[in-house]
Enzyme design. Structure first.
Site, mmCIF file in Angstrom:
data_model
loop_
_atom_site.group_PDB
_atom_site.id
_atom_site.type_symbol
_atom_site.label_atom_id
_atom_site.label_comp_id
_atom_site.label_asym_id
_atom_site.label_seq_id
_atom_site.Cartn_x
_atom_site.Cartn_y
_atom_site.Cartn_z
ATOM 1 N N LYS A 87 -6.170 24.601 7.097
ATOM 2 C CA LYS A 87 -5.670 24.408 5.662
ATOM 3 C C LYS A 87 -5.385 23.040 5.115
ATOM 4 O O LYS A 87 -5.470 22.195 6.140
ATOM 5 C CB LYS A 87 -4.293 25.292 5.355
ATOM 6 C CG LYS A 87 -3.285 24.623 6.091
ATOM 7 C CD LYS A 87 -2.058 25.640 6.174
ATOM 8 C CE LYS A 87 -0.646 24.854 6.981
ATOM 9 N NZ LYS A 87 0.325 25.905 7.479
ATOM 10 N N TYR A 127 6.731 -7.060 -4.948
ATOM 11 C CA TYR A 127 7.651 -6.397 -6.127
ATOM 12 C C TYR A 127 8.952 -6.469 -5.849
ATOM 13 O O TYR A 127 9.425 -5.834 -4.948
ATOM 14 C CB TYR A 127 7.134 -5.143 -6.466
ATOM 15 C CG TYR A 127 5.896 -5.158 -7.218
ATOM 16 C CD1 TYR A 127 5.444 -5.599 -8.604
ATOM 17 C CD2 TYR A 127 4.738 -4.531 -6.722
ATOM 18 C CE1 TYR A 127 4.559 -5.593 -9.202
ATOM 19 C CE2 TYR A 127 3.374 -4.570 -7.351
ATOM 20 C CZ TYR A 127 3.420 -5.116 -8.493
ATOM 21 O OH TYR A 127 2.043 -5.078 -9.207
#
Ligand SMILES: *Cc1c(COP(=O)(O)O)cnc(C)c1O
Length: 361
Positions: free
Chosen positions: A35, A254
């Site tokens: 899956k 950042y």
């Protein structure tokens, strides 16, 4: 090549891991769980490398149809059955097996006119408390399905909630509940996911349903030191695109998510959350630069992340970087990031090129 990001998928390792699963549960048939695009490895490529599986399990019709289009004739189990009645005709005509887990499905199924009868896996909720019928209803439901001419065969299944915890008694309780609920019913049974398969022989039953272990990942949360003999299937790599020399006190990235504790070299790697590398990977998350272990510094950006190059003097721009896989288990990276390997493997984005290798072909 350009940026250098790629996911190398080792199909030989995948088959090796299937062998490990077979050896651990030699008396059971094996349903390979593919899956979520083969746990992010590529549905068709994964299934095509696992042709010796006895069946495949997927989460939805679209995934099953992709396998049929690839020419696979194996039994395919839809783990959540159908999502609405419109899917049922396609399910029947493509000879897919359904899991029946809820009354609403049963009602639609009983009203449907199907081109051919289906194999039905009756799902019993023995304690996972997600999908499935209450154990006390199994005997009645079984008789009701047996009387239905749209059913070619009934099988019984349940799903384990805590099999990855070898100290928990919950798995034994789920097994006892399942056995009692299904007592005397003439049907094949399936209980085990990877953790059940590896740690709980009593739950092997007629069919095992390994997923994560096929991809070379231990299902256990209690560390990778006692890993089963699995080989990693996906190796996520990129390259260094810059080497900088910062001064003590310089912030990196950042929000200055890392501050250099001393003068130090910092490498910039061409991979980021835009590729599916987790943005929440903290300072200290392991990474291999030219085969040497170091760690991430500062925040992960969309296209880049930074690594600590202290003590890695021989490193040069364009050197390879491994984010997980061969030499660096994804379990370790997931643990550093406060998540599980399943999530990391499933989340690579479409811009990551996949490179399939098959040593035996
Ligand atoms: C995903 C899934 C599996 C496989 O679980 P792993 O932990 O990946 O081995 C087995 N059974 C069901 C019902 C599943 O949804």
């Amino acid at each position: 090549m350009s940026r250098g990001v790629r996911a190398v998928v080792d199909l030989t390792a995948l088959r090796h891991n299937l062998g490990v699963a077979r050896a651990a549960a030699p008396a059971s048939r094996l349903m390979a769980v593919v899956k979520a695009d083969g746990y992010g490895h590529g549905l068709r490529q994964v299934a095509s490398a696992l042709l010796s599986a006895d069946a495949f399990a997927v989460s939805c019709l679209e995934e099953a149809l992709a396998l049929r289009e690839a020419g696979l004739l194996h039994p395919i189990v839809l783990l959540e059955g159908f999502f609405d009645g419109a899917e049922l005709r396609a399910i029947a005509s493509h000879r897919l097996d359904i899991v029946l887990h809820a009354d609403w499905q049963l009602q639609i199924f009983e009203r449907a006119r199907l081109p051919r009868p289906l194999r039905v896996w009756l799902k019993v909720d023995t304690g996972m408390h997600r999908l499935g019928f209450a154990p006390g209803r199994v005997q009645t439901l079984f008789e009701r399905l047996r009387a239905n001419r749209a059913v070619s065969e009934i099988r019984l299944m349940t799903h384990l909630a805590c099999a990855d915890d070898r100290d928990s008694t919950y798995t034994e309780r789920q097994l006892a509940t399942f056995q009692a609920a299904c007592e005397g019913l003439p049907a094949e049974r399936s209980i085990a996911n990877s953790a059940g398969l590896l740690a709980w022989p009593a739950v092997h039953a007629d069919w095992v349903r390994p997923g994560i272990m096929l991809y070379g990942v231990s299902p256990f949360t209690d560390g990778w030191s006692e890993r089963p003999p699995l080989r990693p299937v996906m190796t996520l790599t990129s390259r260094l695109i810059a080497i900088q020399h910062y001064r003590r006190g310089d912030p990196v990235g950042y929000a200055g998510g890392f501050v250099c504790p001393e003068d130090m070299p910092v490498g910039v790697v061409a991979i980021g959350y835009g590729d599916g590398y987790p943005r929440h990977a903290p300072n200290g998350t392991p990474v291999l630069v030219a085969g040497q272990r170091t760690s991430i510094v500062g925040r992960v950006s969309m296209d880049m992340l930074c690594v600590d190059l202290r003590g890695l003097d021989q490193v040069r721009v364009h050197d390879p970087v491994t984010l997980w896989g061969e030499g660096l288990p994804v379990e370790e990276v997931a643990s550093a990031c406060g998540t599980i390997p399943y999530e990391l493997l499933c989340k690579l984005t479409r811009r990551v090129p996949f490179d399939y290798r098959d040593g035996e072909a």
